[in-house]
Write an enzyme that holds these catalytic residues in place. Structure first.
Site, PDB file in Angstrom:
ATOM      1  N   ARG A 283       0.864  -1.187   0.000  1.00  0.00           N
ATOM      2  CA  ARG A 283       0.000   0.000   0.000  1.00  0.00           C
ATOM      3  C   ARG A 283       0.898   1.234   0.000  1.00  0.00           C
ATOM      4  NH1 ARG A 283      -3.940  -0.204   4.917  1.00  0.00           N
ATOM      5  NH2 ARG A 283      -4.935  -1.858   3.726  1.00  0.00           N
TER       6      ARG A 283
ATOM      7  N   ARG B 244      -1.610   6.556   9.706  1.00  0.00           N
ATOM      8  CA  ARG B 244      -1.705   5.985   8.354  1.00  0.00           C
ATOM      9  C   ARG B 244      -1.883   7.084   7.299  1.00  0.00           C
ATOM     10  NH1 ARG B 244      -3.706   0.565   8.243  1.00  0.00           N
ATOM     11  NH2 ARG B 244      -2.897  -0.545  10.039  1.00  0.00           N
TER      12      ARG B 244
ATOM     13  N   LYS C 168      -3.353   0.957  14.962  1.00  0.00           N
ATOM     14  CA  LYS C 168      -3.391   1.900  13.837  1.00  0.00           C
ATOM     15  C   LYS C 168      -4.034   3.213  14.254  1.00  0.00           C
ATOM     16  CE  LYS C 168      -5.802  -0.983  11.225  1.00  0.00           C
ATOM     17  NZ  LYS C 168      -6.774  -1.618  10.300  1.00  0.00           N
TER      18      LYS C 168
ATOM     19  N   LYS D  24      -5.644   6.921  12.387  1.00  0.00           N
ATOM     20  CA  LYS D  24      -6.018   7.486  11.089  1.00  0.00           C
ATOM     21  C   LYS D  24      -6.445   8.939  11.212  1.00  0.00           C
ATOM     22  CE  LYS D  24      -7.335   2.993   9.314  1.00  0.00           C
ATOM     23  NZ  LYS D  24      -8.402   2.146   8.735  1.00  0.00           N
TER      24      LYS D  24
ATOM     25  N   CYS E   7     -14.975  -3.344  -0.069  1.00  0.00           N
ATOM     26  CA  CYS E   7     -13.588  -3.619   0.296  1.00  0.00           C
ATOM     27  C   CYS E   7     -13.047  -4.693  -0.636  1.00  0.00           C
ATOM     28  CB  CYS E   7     -13.509  -4.068   1.744  1.00  0.00           C
ATOM     29  SG  CYS E   7     -14.179  -5.716   1.982  1.00  0.00           S
TER      30      CYS E   7
ATOM     31  N   CYS F  58      -7.618 -10.933   0.857  1.00  0.00           N
ATOM     32  CA  CYS F  58      -7.670 -10.543   2.268  1.00  0.00           C
ATOM     33  C   CYS F  58      -7.794 -11.772   3.168  1.00  0.00           C
ATOM     34  CB  CYS F  58      -8.852  -9.604   2.516  1.00  0.00           C
ATOM     35  SG  CYS F  58      -8.954  -9.175   4.264  1.00  0.00           S
TER      36      CYS F  58
ATOM     37  N   CYS G 242     -16.095  -8.606   5.948  1.00  0.00           N
ATOM     38  CA  CYS G 242     -16.044  -8.934   7.378  1.00  0.00           C
ATOM     39  C   CYS G 242     -16.330  -7.661   8.174  1.00  0.00           C
ATOM     40  CB  CYS G 242     -14.672  -9.530   7.740  1.00  0.00           C
ATOM     41  SG  CYS G 242     -13.408  -8.315   8.130  1.00  0.00           S
TER      42      CYS G 242
ATOM     43  N   CYS H 257     -13.737  -1.999   6.247  1.00  0.00           N
ATOM     44  CA  CYS H 257     -12.794  -1.260   5.394  1.00  0.00           C
ATOM     45  C   CYS H 257     -13.457  -0.355   4.351  1.00  0.00           C
ATOM     46  CB  CYS H 257     -11.843  -2.235   4.711  1.00  0.00           C
ATOM     47  SG  CYS H 257     -10.842  -3.147   5.901  1.00  0.00           S
TER      48      CYS H 257
HETATM   49 FE1  SRM Z   1      -8.840  -2.143   6.272  1.00  0.00          FE
HETATM   50  C1  SRM Z   1      -7.407  -4.769   7.843  1.00  0.00           C
HETATM   51  C2  SRM Z   1      -8.017  -3.408   3.295  1.00  0.00           C
HETATM   52  C3  SRM Z   1      -9.590   0.833   4.858  1.00  0.00           C
HETATM   53  C4  SRM Z   1     -10.499  -1.215   9.112  1.00  0.00           C
HETATM   54  N1  SRM Z   1      -7.822  -3.780   5.683  1.00  0.00           N
HETATM   55  C5  SRM Z   1      -7.266  -4.723   6.497  1.00  0.00           C
HETATM   56  C6  SRM Z   1      -6.421  -5.705   5.686  1.00  0.00           C
HETATM   57  C7  SRM Z   1      -5.022  -5.200   5.645  1.00  0.00           C
HETATM   58  C8  SRM Z   1      -6.514  -7.179   6.128  1.00  0.00           C
HETATM   59  C9  SRM Z   1      -5.509  -7.686   7.118  1.00  0.00           C
HETATM   60  O1  SRM Z   1      -5.286  -7.064   8.167  1.00  0.00           O
HETATM   61  O2  SRM Z   1      -4.977  -8.762   6.855  1.00  0.00           O
HETATM   62  C10 SRM Z   1      -7.123  -5.561   4.299  1.00  0.00           C
HETATM   63  C11 SRM Z   1      -6.277  -5.904   3.081  1.00  0.00           C
HETATM   64  C12 SRM Z   1      -7.140  -6.453   2.001  1.00  0.00           C
HETATM   65  C13 SRM Z   1      -6.448  -6.661   0.703  1.00  0.00           C
HETATM   66  O3  SRM Z   1      -6.320  -7.818   0.274  1.00  0.00           O
HETATM   67  O4  SRM Z   1      -6.019  -5.689   0.084  1.00  0.00           O
HETATM   68  C14 SRM Z   1      -7.666  -4.159   4.403  1.00  0.00           C
HETATM   69  N2  SRM Z   1      -8.700  -1.391   4.437  1.00  0.00           N
HETATM   70  C15 SRM Z   1      -8.431  -2.103   3.320  1.00  0.00           C
HETATM   71  C16 SRM Z   1      -8.674  -1.285   2.076  1.00  0.00           C
HETATM   72  C17 SRM Z   1      -7.710  -1.601   0.939  1.00  0.00           C
HETATM   73  C18 SRM Z   1     -10.129  -1.484   1.635  1.00  0.00           C
HETATM   74  C19 SRM Z   1     -10.458  -1.037   0.244  1.00  0.00           C
HETATM   75  O5  SRM Z   1     -11.055  -1.859  -0.436  1.00  0.00           O
HETATM   76  O6  SRM Z   1     -10.172   0.075  -0.157  1.00  0.00           O
HETATM   77  C20 SRM Z   1      -8.551   0.130   2.663  1.00  0.00           C
HETATM   78  C21 SRM Z   1      -7.141   0.641   2.639  1.00  0.00           C
HETATM   79  C22 SRM Z   1      -7.059   1.998   3.232  1.00  0.00           C
HETATM   80  C23 SRM Z   1      -5.727   2.668   3.067  1.00  0.00           C
HETATM   81  O7  SRM Z   1      -5.420   3.043   1.947  1.00  0.00           O
HETATM   82  O8  SRM Z   1      -5.042   2.852   4.062  1.00  0.00           O
HETATM   83  C24 SRM Z   1      -8.979  -0.125   4.098  1.00  0.00           C
HETATM   84  N3  SRM Z   1      -9.796  -0.445   6.905  1.00  0.00           N
HETATM   85  C25 SRM Z   1     -10.105   0.620   6.124  1.00  0.00           C
HETATM   86  C26 SRM Z   1     -11.069   1.444   6.778  1.00  0.00           C
HETATM   87  C27 SRM Z   1     -11.710   2.707   6.207  1.00  0.00           C
HETATM   88  C28 SRM Z   1     -10.938   3.947   6.539  1.00  0.00           C
HETATM   89  O9  SRM Z   1      -9.887   3.891   7.157  1.00  0.00           O
HETATM   90  O10 SRM Z   1     -11.412   5.003   6.155  1.00  0.00           O
HETATM   91  C29 SRM Z   1     -11.355   0.840   7.996  1.00  0.00           C
HETATM   92  C30 SRM Z   1     -12.422   1.312   9.020  1.00  0.00           C
HETATM   93  C31 SRM Z   1     -11.996   2.497   9.799  1.00  0.00           C
HETATM   94  C32 SRM Z   1     -11.228   2.095  11.013  1.00  0.00           C
HETATM   95  O11 SRM Z   1     -10.031   1.872  10.906  1.00  0.00           O
HETATM   96  O12 SRM Z   1     -11.850   1.963  12.068  1.00  0.00           O
HETATM   97  C33 SRM Z   1     -10.535  -0.333   8.068  1.00  0.00           C
HETATM   98  N4  SRM Z   1      -8.900  -2.833   8.172  1.00  0.00           N
HETATM   99  C34 SRM Z   1      -9.695  -2.353   9.177  1.00  0.00           C
HETATM  100  C35 SRM Z   1      -9.567  -3.207  10.323  1.00  0.00           C
HETATM  101  C36 SRM Z   1     -10.279  -3.003  11.683  1.00  0.00           C
HETATM  102  C37 SRM Z   1      -9.478  -2.070  12.517  1.00  0.00           C
HETATM  103  C38 SRM Z   1     -10.033  -1.803  13.887  1.00  0.00           C
HETATM  104  O13 SRM Z   1      -9.267  -1.384  14.732  1.00  0.00           O
HETATM  105  O14 SRM Z   1     -11.208  -1.944  14.130  1.00  0.00           O
HETATM  106  C39 SRM Z   1      -8.681  -4.235   9.956  1.00  0.00           C
HETATM  107  C40 SRM Z   1      -8.213  -5.403  10.834  1.00  0.00           C
HETATM  108  C41 SRM Z   1      -7.180  -5.029  11.815  1.00  0.00           C
HETATM  109  O15 SRM Z   1      -6.618  -3.943  11.822  1.00  0.00           O
HETATM  110  O16 SRM Z   1      -6.917  -5.898  12.646  1.00  0.00           O
HETATM  111  C42 SRM Z   1      -8.297  -3.977   8.599  1.00  0.00           C
HETATM  112 FE1  SF4 Z   2     -10.673  -7.724   4.509  1.00  0.00          FE
HETATM  113 FE2  SF4 Z   2     -12.630  -7.365   6.226  1.00  0.00          FE
HETATM  114 FE3  SF4 Z   2     -11.250  -5.285   5.380  1.00  0.00          FE
HETATM  115 FE4  SF4 Z   2     -12.883  -6.472   3.738  1.00  0.00          FE
HETATM  116  S1  SF4 Z   2     -13.471  -5.427   5.632  1.00  0.00           S
HETATM  117  S2  SF4 Z   2     -10.753  -5.894   3.279  1.00  0.00           S
HETATM  118  S3  SF4 Z   2     -12.760  -8.570   4.347  1.00  0.00           S
HETATM  119  S4  SF4 Z   2     -10.449  -6.911   6.595  1.00  0.00           S
END
Ligand code: SRM
Ligand code: SF4
Length: 567
Positions: free
Chosen positions: A79, A148, A210, A212, A431, A437, A476, A480
């Site tokens: 990323r 981030r 993390k 943000k 997502c 993922c 899930c 995201c």
């Molecule tokens: Fe996310 C984890 C993809 C935005 C909350 N996210 C992941 C991972 C890295 C899976 C992993 O940990 O193994 C995913 C990778 C998937 C893949 O194959 O590419 C993933 N997140 C994404 C992206 C690519 C979704 C998308 O389709 O665009 C976004 C990348 C953002 C970026 O450029 O930095 C993405 N993730 C978000 C958002 C939205 C936002 O930030 O505006 C959230 C919700 C906001 C938040 O953080 O509360 C989000 N991602 C999570 C979480 C839950 C975090 C938490 O503390 O609740 C995880 C899991 C974790 O961190 O354990 C996670």
């Molecule tokens: Fe993966 Fe869940 Fe984030 Fe979708 S919402 S990219 S399934 S961690």
């Protein structure tokens, strides 16, 4: 500093890994040269995240490889760090080339305005990072327990103030970067640092989780500011940027069946002048560093620190550390989260073009050569590209002379109608989920087209094709694609099983609520059809679908708390 309750609980495993890592180095370099496997060690897997890299495997191939007694199809996701989502045409061309040469052919625009590569084999990472570095791109702190990718409104030309907001977002992104030289040593082969390196803001174990940050400029809440750990809402007075209302404690991720985890909208702490952004940002970050829960990663985000200790406590702590007293928050009003589509004229006489890209996936398909078209545009474009928080693309800084050239490229490739789609589709987010993922419980990106087709038929029949309704799906509950801020939110539970949420506001100021805990897509369409039809007939003037569901359809006892419209 830790709270008393933490003192008796053991630190989470990641805390030990960070502490032992010599500022994010660990054994990454050694793991990289181990050619006996495409994998890296579990510890390195945690540390590479801070360098923007995730170890993944192709889940479509898992069973077959297991049966054949072979190693999983390991590959990395990278990323990029791209504050505010701005990339030059030169950078675009390099990213375009790398996707295909050293990674899977598609480029993925994310919900935080950056690019992701998938499918990078271990042996290719360094070469890829070096090529990015040559055009001033990096992936430092794109993932991991740090600040981030910083979000900012993507269309600066619309108002000169947006440029100022973008500049501040970029400055905060730089300011909050980790100072370790590890990234440069490991991926760019720069000289090893002899010692004495420190992380003045983060300390040796970085943040508990993390973190943000996002900057918003009302009336657009395109960055979903209330979902950010730290938010800056620009306040404009007499056509000048007066300062920012600061928000803290937003976050969306939760786990099914774990009531201790929940999505939360941020609180507004108060107003600051523009010169205080970094000072306040640092104080917020360091307060979370010292008081965030390092014993339980499911409870480690800033939202839980604030929920547990209270927002007044948090505000006082931030004021003390920053040496600044917040002024009372100033009025603001958000109307929408929607991206502009098509040609928009800017204040300076130039233009930008908002291009819809479903799920942010840029690839070439027969009859849909999006990657090729954007490459051709990058070859002639003299402005820049801006990635939007809704996974779309803005081609910006287009001169009147260049406008027909860009139109010609899109038309020649059959892509001029991309924005002529239902507003449901234009606003939908998903997502990545399967197959890359590791946390996906259900399909998301791959099922979105089918979902949209089914709902489009219903909306068409109800005469709502041109109504902006936000539908977001995730594989899930981590959230995201920010599904808890969607008017219709699908959150994966198991293959073709989703929790269905309804009733968020269209301006990102109210979370949706659980409508049904488990449904498949067809049943969801059946369930929502009469609601959509009633909405078409019964809605109040200007009432959005989420507001209607909140008022009429959902029971009054909220599953997620709501904060109402902020004005
Ligand atoms: Fe996310 C984890 C993809 C935005 C909350 N996210 C992941 C991972 C890295 C899976 C992993 O940990 O193994 C995913 C990778 C998937 C893949 O194959 O590419 C993933 N997140 C994404 C992206 C690519 C979704 C998308 O389709 O665009 C976004 C990348 C953002 C970026 O450029 O930095 C993405 N993730 C978000 C958002 C939205 C936002 O930030 O505006 C959230 C919700 C906001 C938040 O953080 O509360 C989000 N991602 C999570 C979480 C839950 C975090 C938490 O503390 O609740 C995880 C899991 C974790 O961190 O354990 C996670
Ligand atoms: Fe993966 Fe869940 Fe984030 Fe979708 S919402 S990219 S399934 S961690």
């Amino acid at each position: 500093m830790s709270s008393n309750s933490e003192a008796v609980k053991p630190l989470s495993a990641n805390e030990i890994i960070k502490a032992d890592s010599h500022l994010l180095r660990g054994s990454i370099a050694a793991d990289l040269i181990d050619s006996s496997t495409g994998n890296i060690s579990d510890n390195s897997n945690q540390l590479t995240k801070f360098h923007g890299l995730y170890m993944q495997d192709d889940r479509d191939l898992r069973n077959a490889l297991k049966k054949a007694g072979k190693e999983k199809a390991f590959a990395f996701m990278l990323r990029a760090r791209l504050p505010g989502g701005v990339a030059t045409p030169q950078q675009w061309l390099v990213l375009d080339q790398l996707a295909g040469e050293m990674a899977s052919p598609s480029l993925r625009l994310t919900t935080r305005q950056t690019f992701q590569f998938h499918g990078i084999l271990k042996g290719n990472i360094k070469a890829l990072v070096k090529r990015m570095h040559k055009v001033l791109l990096d992936s430092i702190a794109a993932c991991g327990d740090v600040n981030r990718n910083v979000m900012a409104p993507p269309n600066p030309e619309r108002s000169p103030l947006l440029q100022q907001v973008y500049d501040q977002a970029r400055a905060w992104s730089e300011y909050a970067l980790p100072k370790t030289h590890a990234y440069h040593e490991i991926w760019l082969d720069e000289e090893l640092v002899a010692g004495g390196e420190v992380e003045p803001m983060y300390g040796p174990t970085y943040l508990p989780r993390k973190f943000k940050t996002g900057f918003a400029l009302p009336p657009s809440n395109d960055i979903d500011v209330f979902s950010q750990d730290l938010g800056f809402i620009a306040i404009v007075e007499n056509d000048q940027l007066a300062g920012y209302n600061v928000t803290v404690g937003g976050g969306l991720g939760m786990s099914h069946g774990n009531a201790e985890t929940f999505p939360r909208l941020a609180d507004v702490l108060g107003f600051i002048s523009p010169d205080k952004v970094n000072t306040i940002g640092q104080a917020v970050l360091m307060t979370q560093r010292d008081y965030g829960d390092r014993t339980n990663r499911k409870h480690a985000r800033l939202k839980y620190t604030i929920e547990d200790r209270g927002v007044e406590w948090f505000k006082a702590e931030v004021e003390k550390r920053a040496g600044i007293t917040f002024e009372a928050a100033r009025p603001f009003h958000f109307t929408t989260i929607e991206d502009p589509h098509g040609w928009q004229e800017c204040a300076d006489g130039n233009w930008f073009y908002g291009l819809h890209i479903l799920s942010g996936r840029i690839k070439d398909l027969p009859g849909w050569p999006m990657k090729t078209a954007l490459r051709e545009i990058a070859q002639i474009h003299t402005g820049d590209f801006r990635l939007t928080p809704s996974q779309n693309l803005t081609i910006s800084g287009v001169t009147p002379a260049q406008k027909p050239l860009i139109d010609e490229i899109l038309t020649r490739h059959g892509l001029s109608g991309e924005n002529n789609q239902s507003r449901l589709r234009l606003n939908a987010l998903s997502c990545v989920a399967l197959p890359t993922c590791g946390l996906a419980l259900a399909e998301s990106e791959r099922v979105l087209p089918e979902m949209l087709e089914k709902f489009e038929t219903v909306l068409e029949e109800a005469g709502l094709r041109d109504d902006a309704i936000s539908l977001r799906v995730t594989g899930c509950p981590n959230g995201c694609a920010r599904p808890y801020l969607a008017e219709i939110g699908f959150v994966g539970r198991a293959p073709n099983k989703y929790a269905l949420y309804l009733g968020a506001s269209y301006n990102g100021t109210r979370l949706n609520r659980l409508y049904t805990p488990s449904t498949n897509i067809d049943d969801a369409v059946t369930m929502l059809t009469p609601i959509i039809k009633r909405y078409a007939l019964e809605r109040n003037d200007g009432e959005g679908f989420g507001d209607y569901c909140d008022r009429v359809i959902l029971p009054k006892d909220a599953t997620f708390h709501s904060i109402g419209t902020r004005e």
